[in-house]
Motif scaffolding. Sequence first.
Motif: not given
Length: 398
Positions: A13-21, A23-25, A41-49, A77-82
């Motif tokens: 649940i934590l992983a799903s909520v974190g990933l969904s949140g 992606v929404f941001l 902007p897409w570069a920040s999705l890699v650390p997020l995943a 820190q090398f991306t726009v961050g999330s």
Amino acid sequence: MSSLARPHRDDVILASVGLSGGVFLWLVGIHIQNGRLLDAPWASLVPLAVMSALELMRRSAPQTALVIGTLALVADQFTVGSLATLLMFTDLVYAAVLYGTPAAARRIPVTTLLVTVAVTAGFIAWIPSADALLIGIVTGMVSFGPALTGASVRNHREAAVAARLRADQTVLLAEMDRVQAVTAERSRMARELHDMVANHLSAIAIHSTAALSIDDPGTSRDALGVIRQNSVDGLAEMRRLIGLLRENGAAGPPSAAPTLAALDALVGQAGANSASSGLTVTLDDGREETGPLPAPVELAAYRIVQESLTNALKHAAPGPVAVRLGRTREVLTVEVSSVLGDRPGPRVPGSGAGLVGMRERVALLGGTIAAGPEAREDGVKIWLVRAELPVEERTYGR
């Protein structure tokens, strides 16, 4: 491996909520920094995943997840961050302290504190302004704060587990005490029943056998008289014990227990029961001290004499059965001797429970007892029971 393949439901649940949140941001264009090396902007999705995947390992491999998560945070820190990536990292720090090894739980708070201090000092030295202090505070909130929270929760959990263990041990000890008390009470009741009933039943068995084996009306009449008297006395003893058990079930020697004052009647009854077997029973009370005795001592002495007379009725050869009492200031001595050897007539087999009961009684009082064959000065072999019971006031075991 199975724990890695099947993560905990809460972790999923934590992983799903974190990933969904996250992606929404990303979709709405909310970022936490600008002007980075990887400004797309897409570069920040890699650390997020990566951080979302590590949430699945927060219980099964918390330290590994923290190490990889730290690398993912540095890459972020090398991306726009999330913001979602940052929040999930704080959860990994918390989980590493809470679910990690005890050594890791001790090291991580200290390490994060040192990192916070070092980052704050470094930025203040680099850019001496309020922004440098703000960076230090954020670093502490992201690392040291979750670690300290995890350590606190872990300590509370360990304290709760220790309290449950102590409660379980207390229950176990209470149950052991209860079992020991029940066992001790059963042993006491067994001794009382044996000592009270064995004498009467032995006399009944011997005289009924004599009545059946000797075809003489007078002998049968006398035997039946002894049988009747012992039956009545045995029933009276049983009723007395049952009444005492109903009244005060468990506690120490009963107040109505027999004392040494009743030895004359006991010896007289034993003489009547054993007369047909050629036994003569005598009592020699040679006590120097005549003061009162503790109730457990009097009961034990009475039962030792009673059981010894019962054994004499079962096994002794024709001859004298002598009961002797002696007392000094410290010790009450009880001796019962009978002639050792074979004798004609009916006999009753013994179980050995009487000797065991006598030894138990003496042991509970802290005394000594010996039972075995000896030779008198005239060469006659006797069976001698000798018990020494301390008479000072003390707390006796049951």
